[in-house]
Structure formats: C-alpha cells, structure tokens
Design an enzyme around this catalytic site. Structure first.
Site, PDB file in Angstrom:
ATOM      1  N   TYR A 193     -26.047 -52.540 -30.002  1.00  0.00           N
ATOM      2  CA  TYR A 193     -26.257 -52.694 -31.446  1.00  0.00           C
ATOM      3  C   TYR A 193     -25.972 -51.396 -32.205  1.00  0.00           C
ATOM      4  O   TYR A 193     -25.550 -51.438 -33.354  1.00  0.00           O
ATOM      5  CB  TYR A 193     -27.715 -53.091 -31.732  1.00  0.00           C
ATOM      6  CG  TYR A 193     -27.952 -54.568 -31.839  1.00  0.00           C
ATOM      7  CD1 TYR A 193     -27.664 -55.415 -30.776  1.00  0.00           C
ATOM      8  CD2 TYR A 193     -28.494 -55.124 -32.996  1.00  0.00           C
ATOM      9  CE1 TYR A 193     -27.904 -56.768 -30.863  1.00  0.00           C
ATOM     10  CE2 TYR A 193     -28.735 -56.482 -33.092  1.00  0.00           C
ATOM     11  CZ  TYR A 193     -28.435 -57.304 -32.027  1.00  0.00           C
ATOM     12  OH  TYR A 193     -28.678 -58.638 -32.119  1.00  0.00           O
ATOM     13  N   LYS A 225     -28.566 -56.664 -16.332  1.00  0.00           N
ATOM     14  CA  LYS A 225     -27.308 -57.172 -15.792  1.00  0.00           C
ATOM     15  C   LYS A 225     -26.765 -56.055 -14.897  1.00  0.00           C
ATOM     16  O   LYS A 225     -25.635 -55.584 -15.042  1.00  0.00           O
ATOM     17  CB  LYS A 225     -26.352 -57.541 -16.944  1.00  0.00           C
ATOM     18  CG  LYS A 225     -25.122 -58.306 -16.521  1.00  0.00           C
ATOM     19  CD  LYS A 225     -25.380 -59.739 -16.069  1.00  0.00           C
ATOM     20  CE  LYS A 225     -24.128 -60.349 -15.483  1.00  0.00           C
ATOM     21  NZ  LYS A 225     -24.360 -61.688 -14.888  1.00  0.00           N
TER      22      LYS A 225
END
Ligand code: IPM
Ligand code: MG
Length: 355
Positions: A135, A190
């Site tokens: 972000y 992840k």
C-alpha cells in the site's frame, strides 16, 4: 476529550449522525468537531484531506470516521481521489494497528450465507497492519519494462516491503490481544512465494518467544481464505499484512451476515485512534435513509474503550445494540421474514432509547 467527527461521503453522513446521537445520549462530556473529508472535502477545497481536517484529526484524542469514495471520482488523478484521505490519515497519524472483529450476533445467525452451525458463536479478531506493505511501498509507478515476458513494453509496478520493527510491533499487538481472548494467533503470509512474507513469518516467530502462553500457527493466505469459509470458528486472532488484511477482513465480515454490523479501530502507539465501520460509502443507497448505522455506533463503542478510557460507556452501547436486535429491529441489509424493517434514523433512535 476531543473527538474529530469526519462523516465523509455516501452513507457516511447518515450513519455518523446516528453514532453522534448515541454519544450525546451518554452522560459524558466530549468536545466534538466536524470536518469534511474525502469527496466531500474535494468538492469544497479541491483536496480529499485538507490541512484543516488533518490538523483537527491530529489534535483529537479520537476520530470518528464515516466512509469515503464515490464512483464519480474514479477518473481523478490518484492523489485527489477520496481514498487518499483515509490512507493519508493512517499514514500521518501512524495508525498501524487495525482491529477488525468479526462477531456473529446470535440474533443474526440466519443472515449469513454460511450454515448456522458454522458461524453461530463466531468471534474472530483480524489484526491488520495498516501503514506498510504494498500500500505504501516505494517506488511505484509506470515505466518501460526491461525484462520479463515483454521487454520494452509499458508496465506498472508497486513495491511490497516490511521493515523488522513494523512487523514486530503488529505481532506484539496481536499476541497481546490474543492473551485477552482464546490465546491463539494465526499469522497469515505467502512465505512460499514472497520474500517479504518469509521475513514476516520469521519475525512473527521470533516475537512469539515472548508469548509462550499463546499458540501461534502460520497459514498461507490462499489457505486462510479457504479456511475462513470452511471452518471459521477455528480462528481466534488473525494477524497479517496490509494487503492480505484488506481482503481477508472483507471475507470475514460477510461470515457474520452483514458488513453493516462490523466496527473497526485503527490505533497508533499513543492509543490515539480512528474508528470507522468496516463497510464503505455505498453510494448506491446514500441519502435514502436505509443504511445500517450499527457498525458506526459499535465503532464509537470501540472508541470509548480504546482511546477514551470509558469501558463502561462502551459496554452500555454494545448492550443497547444487542437489545434492539433482540427486539427484532432490522435495517434492510439484515432484515429477514418475521423481523421489523427500520430505517437509519429509527435504528439510531432505538439504540438511544435502549441506552
Ligand atoms: C479498507 C478500504 C481501504 C483500504 C480503501 C478505501 C483505501 O478498503 O479500509 O479496507 O483498502 O484499506
Ligand atoms: Mg477494504
């Protein structure tokens, strides 16, 4: 105690009005000051987060926020879009810890798209890191590709990154929250693909050494998305990065039947906080008086608890909300056969009455 009230766009205006009504009904002294934010601020001053609004937010103990955004601003350059207001507030105030509880109210078990037995009694807390990750990572932008499948082609890119202290502080927040609950943290990453999230996993594992009484499990984000709909009650506290947290918190919210019920808190290291419903501005129903104000009313309860040190008042609001639900009052989003359909203001009035 000073509260900055930033209603924003769409249904933000209507729902914040109800939360303010509820706050005023408490016998507590607040100074409340309202300022425009998002598209509403852009219309007045040409910027979604004007200096006056940012300064008010900085000077307040807490911010009660509605929602920002409208499709009509989609063609504006990025830094003028309404969403920049909430991202700017998070960044400028250092609101790194985002709490998004997903609680299934017994009265609303039937409103979920999942079977009642899967979600009855559900109580998950998503702790989303809010000021790092892809972000905010730099560099980002557009350029000409020099490698990959199409060298020479126009490409866009963003940067996913986390520093060690950013991961450490959110991990501490999650473990401390778990201590007050069922003592289990699921860290979502992840790590099988991304360097950033292998690092995330390593740092969370190190921080865990300070919390031997809390169970830690690691889960890949794709699996977490699946487990959330398969067996959501297995989760207690979920801690994850900004991007995965954005996605998983929307998913978790729908488990409970309506995103219109879910509050959120975004805190910095001084416990100054921004409180907003987990849903957005819903321009399609704005101004119709049908939006559910309960997420915002419950956000004001979180504000009393976390930033204003008023636990008792927070509980009073939460139990008033339970009472109106038990009476069968429902806005359209949570309405079902046999319950009473009410509008935004009626719902707010009912909470005030229950108080
Ligand atoms: C949220 C929203 C925001 C986000 C948008 C409005 C920038 O989706 O709070 O989850 O992506 O964080
Ligand atoms: Mg989101």
């Amino acid at each position: 105690m000073k509260i900055a009230v930033l209603p924003g766009d769409g249904i933000g205006v209507e729902i914040v009005a109800e939360a303010v009504k509820v706050l005023k009904a408490l016998d507590l002294k607040f100074e409340m000051e309202t300022a425009p934010v998002g598209g509403a601020a852009y219309e007045i001053s040409g910027h979604p987060l004007p200096d006056a609004t940012l300064n008010l937010a900085k000077s307040a103990d807490a911010i009660l926020f509605g929602a920002v955004g409208d499709w009509k601003y989609d063609t504006l350059q990025r830094q003028l879009r309404p969403e920049q207001a909430i991202l700017g507030l998070r960044k400028h105030l250092g609101l790194f810890a985002n709490f998004r509880p997903a609680i299934c109210y017994e009265q609303l078990v039937g409103a979920s798209s999942l079977k009642p037995e899967l979600i009855s009694g559900l109580d998950i807390l998503i702790v989303r890191e809010l000021t790092g990750d892809i972000y905010f990572g730099q560099p980002r932008g557009r350029r000409t590709a020099t490698d990959g499948a199409f060298p020479g082609a126009e490409e866009a890119f963003d940067t996913m990154r986390y520093t060690r202290p950013e991961i450490e502080r959110i991990a501490h927040v999650a473990f401390q929250a778990a201590r007050k609950r069922n003592k289990k943290v699921t860290s979502v990453d992840k790590a099988n693909v991304l360097e950033t999230f292998q690092f995330w996993k390593d740092v969370v594992t190190q921080v865990h050494k300070d919390y031997p009484d809390v169970e830690l499990e690691h889960m890949y984000v794709d699996n977490a998305a699946m487990q959330l709909v398969r067996a959501p009650k297995k989760f207690d506290v979920v801690v994850t990065g900004n991007m995965f947290g954005d996605i998983l918190s929307d998913e978790a919210s729908m488990l409970t039947g309506s995103i219109g019920m879910l509050p959120s808190a975004s805190l910095n290291s001084k416990n100054q906080g921004l409180y907003e419903p987990s849903h957005g501005s819903a321009p399609d129903i704005a101004g119709k008086g049908i939006a559910n104000p309960l997420a915002t009313i419950l956000s004001s309860a979180m504000m009393l608890r976390f930033s204003l040190n008023q636990e008792e008042a927070a509980r009073r609001i939460e139990s008033a909300v339970q009472q109106v639900l038990s009476k069968g009052l429902r806005t359209t989003d949570i309405w079902s056969e046999g319950t009473e359909k009410v509008g935004t203001a009626q719902m707010g009035d009912a909470v005030v009455k229950a108080l």
